[in-house]
Design a protein around this motif. Structure first.
Motif, PDB file in Angstrom:
ATOM      1  N   LYS A 192       0.829  -1.201   0.000  1.00  0.00           N
ATOM      2  CA  LYS A 192       0.000   0.000   0.000  1.00  0.00           C
ATOM      3  C   LYS A 192       0.869   1.260   0.000  1.00  0.00           C
ATOM      4  CE  LYS A 192      -4.263   1.634   0.141  1.00  0.00           C
ATOM      5  NZ  LYS A 192      -5.279   1.303  -0.866  1.00  0.00           N
ATOM      6  N   VAL A 193       1.947   1.236   0.752  1.00  0.00           N
ATOM      7  CA  VAL A 193       2.876   2.371   0.760  1.00  0.00           C
ATOM      8  C   VAL A 193       3.351   2.663  -0.660  1.00  0.00           C
ATOM      9  CG1 VAL A 193       5.224   3.079   1.408  1.00  0.00           C
ATOM     10  CG2 VAL A 193       3.684   2.149   3.139  1.00  0.00           C
ATOM     11  N   ASN A 194       3.801   1.640  -1.346  1.00  0.00           N
ATOM     12  CA  ASN A 194       4.305   1.812  -2.704  1.00  0.00           C
ATOM     13  C   ASN A 194       3.208   2.258  -3.670  1.00  0.00           C
ATOM     14  OD1 ASN A 194       7.263   0.954  -2.770  1.00  0.00           O
ATOM     15  ND2 ASN A 194       6.332  -0.745  -1.650  1.00  0.00           N
ATOM     16  N   GLU A 195       2.002   1.727  -3.482  1.00  0.00           N
ATOM     17  CA  GLU A 195       0.883   2.096  -4.349  1.00  0.00           C
ATOM     18  C   GLU A 195       0.516   3.569  -4.188  1.00  0.00           C
ATOM     19  OE1 GLU A 195      -3.857   1.437  -4.085  1.00  0.00           O
ATOM     20  OE2 GLU A 195      -2.671  -0.415  -4.085  1.00  0.00           O
ATOM     21  N   VAL A 196       0.410   4.020  -2.951  1.00  0.00           N
ATOM     22  CA  VAL A 196       0.031   5.413  -2.706  1.00  0.00           C
ATOM     23  C   VAL A 196       1.095   6.365  -3.225  1.00  0.00           C
ATOM     24  CG1 VAL A 196      -0.426   7.132  -0.916  1.00  0.00           C
ATOM     25  CG2 VAL A 196      -1.431   4.854  -0.726  1.00  0.00           C
ATOM     26  N   ILE A 197       2.353   6.043  -2.976  1.00  0.00           N
ATOM     27  CA  ILE A 197       3.435   6.903  -3.471  1.00  0.00           C
ATOM     28  C   ILE A 197       3.416   6.946  -5.004  1.00  0.00           C
ATOM     29  CG2 ILE A 197       5.940   7.146  -3.647  1.00  0.00           C
ATOM     30  CD1 ILE A 197       6.107   6.006  -0.800  1.00  0.00           C
ATOM     31  N   ARG A 198       3.247   5.801  -5.618  1.00  0.00           N
ATOM     32  CA  ARG A 198       3.265   5.715  -7.079  1.00  0.00           C
ATOM     33  C   ARG A 198       2.068   6.425  -7.708  1.00  0.00           C
ATOM     34  NH1 ARG A 198       3.112   0.701  -7.249  1.00  0.00           N
ATOM     35  NH2 ARG A 198       0.907   0.376  -7.691  1.00  0.00           N
ATOM     36  N   GLU A 199       0.868   6.213  -7.153  1.00  0.00           N
ATOM     37  CA  GLU A 199      -0.345   6.703  -7.814  1.00  0.00           C
ATOM     38  C   GLU A 199      -0.800   8.085  -7.363  1.00  0.00           C
ATOM     39  OE1 GLU A 199      -3.378   3.760  -7.489  1.00  0.00           O
ATOM     40  OE2 GLU A 199      -2.174   2.192  -8.483  1.00  0.00           O
ATOM     41  N   LYS A 200      -0.397   8.504  -6.155  1.00  0.00           N
ATOM     42  CA  LYS A 200      -0.890   9.786  -5.649  1.00  0.00           C
ATOM     43  C   LYS A 200       0.211  10.824  -5.420  1.00  0.00           C
ATOM     44  CE  LYS A 200      -5.086   7.898  -3.579  1.00  0.00           C
ATOM     45  NZ  LYS A 200      -5.998   8.591  -4.526  1.00  0.00           N
ATOM     46  N   VAL A 201       1.365  10.382  -4.972  1.00  0.00           N
ATOM     47  CA  VAL A 201       2.426  11.338  -4.660  1.00  0.00           C
ATOM     48  C   VAL A 201       3.253  11.672  -5.893  1.00  0.00           C
ATOM     49  CG1 VAL A 201       4.449  11.812  -3.228  1.00  0.00           C
ATOM     50  CG2 VAL A 201       2.522  10.522  -2.276  1.00  0.00           C
ATOM     51  N   MET A 202       3.739  10.658  -6.591  1.00  0.00           N
ATOM     52  CA  MET A 202       4.635  10.893  -7.716  1.00  0.00           C
ATOM     53  C   MET A 202       3.930  11.507  -8.916  1.00  0.00           C
ATOM     54  SD  MET A 202       7.355  10.100  -6.268  1.00  0.00           S
ATOM     55  CE  MET A 202       8.474  10.319  -7.643  1.00  0.00           C
ATOM     56  N   THR A 203       2.611  11.422  -8.962  1.00  0.00           N
ATOM     57  CA  THR A 203       1.854  12.006 -10.078  1.00  0.00           C
ATOM     58  C   THR A 203       1.233  13.345  -9.728  1.00  0.00           C
ATOM     59  OG1 THR A 203      -0.173  10.853  -9.421  1.00  0.00           O
ATOM     60  CG2 THR A 203       1.295   9.698 -10.950  1.00  0.00           C
ATOM     61  N   ALA A 259       4.351   0.555  11.203  1.00  0.00           N
ATOM     62  CA  ALA A 259       3.567   1.060  10.077  1.00  0.00           C
ATOM     63  C   ALA A 259       2.536  -0.015   9.769  1.00  0.00           C
ATOM     64  CB  ALA A 259       4.447   1.333   8.865  1.00  0.00           C
ATOM     65  N   ASP A 260       1.278   0.274  10.031  1.00  0.00           N
ATOM     66  CA  ASP A 260       0.215  -0.730   9.903  1.00  0.00           C
ATOM     67  C   ASP A 260      -1.013  -0.076   9.300  1.00  0.00           C
ATOM     68  OD1 ASP A 260      -1.646  -2.715  10.094  1.00  0.00           O
ATOM     69  OD2 ASP A 260      -1.442  -3.031  12.247  1.00  0.00           O
ATOM     70  N   PHE A 261      -1.239  -0.325   8.022  1.00  0.00           N
ATOM     71  CA  PHE A 261      -2.372   0.271   7.311  1.00  0.00           C
ATOM     72  C   PHE A 261      -3.622  -0.598   7.383  1.00  0.00           C
ATOM     73  CE2 PHE A 261       0.255   2.983   4.075  1.00  0.00           C
ATOM     74  CZ  PHE A 261       0.894   3.602   5.133  1.00  0.00           C
ATOM     75  N   ASN A 262      -3.569  -1.713   8.115  1.00  0.00           N
ATOM     76  CA  ASN A 262      -4.743  -2.569   8.262  1.00  0.00           C
ATOM     77  C   ASN A 262      -5.797  -1.922   9.154  1.00  0.00           C
ATOM     78  OD1 ASN A 262      -3.910  -5.371   7.029  1.00  0.00           O
ATOM     79  ND2 ASN A 262      -2.131  -4.649   8.185  1.00  0.00           N
ATOM     80  N   LEU A 310       3.616   9.954   4.123  1.00  0.00           N
ATOM     81  CA  LEU A 310       3.480   9.563   2.716  1.00  0.00           C
ATOM     82  C   LEU A 310       3.614  10.754   1.776  1.00  0.00           C
ATOM     83  CD1 LEU A 310       0.567   6.982   3.004  1.00  0.00           C
ATOM     84  CD2 LEU A 310       2.833   6.495   2.040  1.00  0.00           C
ATOM     85  N   THR A 311       3.066  11.901   2.169  1.00  0.00           N
ATOM     86  CA  THR A 311       3.139  13.074   1.284  1.00  0.00           C
ATOM     87  C   THR A 311       4.573  13.542   1.080  1.00  0.00           C
ATOM     88  OG1 THR A 311       2.877  14.705   3.078  1.00  0.00           O
ATOM     89  CG2 THR A 311       0.862  13.883   2.012  1.00  0.00           C
ATOM     90  N   ARG A 312       5.460  13.191   1.998  1.00  0.00           N
ATOM     91  CA  ARG A 312       6.858  13.617   1.921  1.00  0.00           C
ATOM     92  C   ARG A 312       7.765  12.553   1.304  1.00  0.00           C
ATOM     93  NH1 ARG A 312       6.411  19.057   3.125  1.00  0.00           N
ATOM     94  NH2 ARG A 312       5.098  19.343   4.988  1.00  0.00           N
ATOM     95  N   ALA A 313       7.199  11.384   0.998  1.00  0.00           N
ATOM     96  CA  ALA A 313       8.011  10.249   0.557  1.00  0.00           C
ATOM     97  C   ALA A 313       8.115  10.159  -0.963  1.00  0.00           C
ATOM     98  CB  ALA A 313       7.423   8.952   1.104  1.00  0.00           C
ATOM     99  N   LYS A 314       9.199   9.579  -1.413  1.00  0.00           N
ATOM    100  CA  LYS A 314       9.423   9.331  -2.836  1.00  0.00           C
ATOM    101  C   LYS A 314       9.523   7.834  -3.129  1.00  0.00           C
ATOM    102  CE  LYS A 314       9.568  13.706  -3.626  1.00  0.00           C
ATOM    103  NZ  LYS A 314       8.380  14.357  -4.244  1.00  0.00           N
ATOM    104  N   ASP A 315       9.761   7.066  -2.077  1.00  0.00           N
ATOM    105  CA  ASP A 315       9.844   5.616  -2.206  1.00  0.00           C
ATOM    106  C   ASP A 315       9.645   5.012  -0.818  1.00  0.00           C
ATOM    107  OD1 ASP A 315      12.307   5.962  -0.858  1.00  0.00           O
ATOM    108  OD2 ASP A 315      13.413   5.994  -2.745  1.00  0.00           O
TER     109      ASP A 315
END
Length: 265
Positions: free
Chosen positions: A36-47, A86-89, A103-108
């Motif tokens: 989920k971390v990678n998905e959010v960064i890829r789909e919401k932060v990096m774009t 870190a627990d997104f469940n 997450l808003t500050r992350a790149k990976d």
């Protein structure tokens, strides 16, 4: 490399190699959260491009809508070693805003871990007594997560002096943490009007003021402005919710003592 193998490799490395101020600490994260971390960064932060930070907070926090409410997920105490969880469940009102801001500050994935440390802990020191236990720690304890803009939102703000962590009976909510004198500014719920709503921005972090001695807030959430409406995105523990929901801000807040507004840039 397959996702499972990559997850296991990164988890092992982070658990044994990540350091804060020279001190080793353990990371606890399951595969769902990792993906989920990678998905959010890829789909919401990096774009996201050059959008205002508040709009990014709004977008990233939408990924948590309907996430189950779950309290007491963090690991650590005066007698137990702190673990970076870190627990997104499942999230509570405070871990929700922790994860969103990091997450808003992350790149990976690795930078998310680093940003979570900076968001959750004073001086980036992963230790129980270094946690930012109080909402206003976000604007009062380095590294600063946000700026307190409460007084800019309404001239009807109220200032009170509080001794955070001090119970009315003389004890401490968090034993051995100590007492933290702090001025708290809040806007009474009954003072919300069109001017106040206009000055609030999507992505503002909101703390519901607590009248109890030793506490600054009783709940936290995020302002969401869309289609001319203002919402309070929060991890709700109400029996009718028990998940992250968007509640009508005015309806929710008018019956509360007041609210504090922190804004991240």
């Amino acid at each position: 490399m397959k996702k499972t193998a990559l997850f296991l490799l990164l988890s092992a490395c982070l658990a044994s190699c990540t350091k804060s101020n020279g001190n080793q600490y353990e990371v606890k994260m399951d595969r769902f959260t990792f993906e989920k971390v990678n998905e959010v960064i890829r789909e919401k932060v990096m774009t996201s491009g050059e959008v205002e930070h508040g709009n990014l907070v709004s977008s990233v926090s939408s990924a948590f809508l309907n996430t189950p409410y779950k309290g007491n997920t963090l690991v650590g105490s005066a007698d137990t070693n702190e673990i970076l969880v870190a627990d997104f469940n499942g999230v509570d009102c405070f871990t929700l805003i922790d994860y969103v801001e990091a997450l808003t500050r992350a790149k990976d994935y690795k930078s998310f871990i680093n940003k979570l440390v900076e968001t959750r802990y004073a001086q980036g020191n992963v230790a129980y007594f270094s946690r930012k236990h109080f909402f206003t720690d976000w604007s009062a304890v380095a590294p600063y997560n946000a700026t307190d803009v409460t007084r800019k939102i309404s001239s009807d703000y109220v200032s009170v002096q509080k001794n955070l962590n001090a119970k009315a009976d003389g004890g401490e909510y968090i034993p051995n943490l100590g007492i933290i004198p702090r001025e708290i500014n809040y806007i009474p719920g009954h003072a919300i009007d069109a001017a106040v709503l206009a000055k609030l921005k999507s992505g503002d972090y909101i703390g519901v003021h607590s009248k109890l001695p030793g506490l600054d807030v009783s709940h936290t959430g995020i302002i969401i402005k869309t289609a001319g409406k203002v919402w309070f995105r929060n991890a709700s523990s109400l029996a009718s919710n028990m998940k992250v929901v968007d509640s009508p801000f005015v309806e929710y807040m008018t019956s509360k003592p007041g609210f504090i507004v922190l804004r991240a840039d």
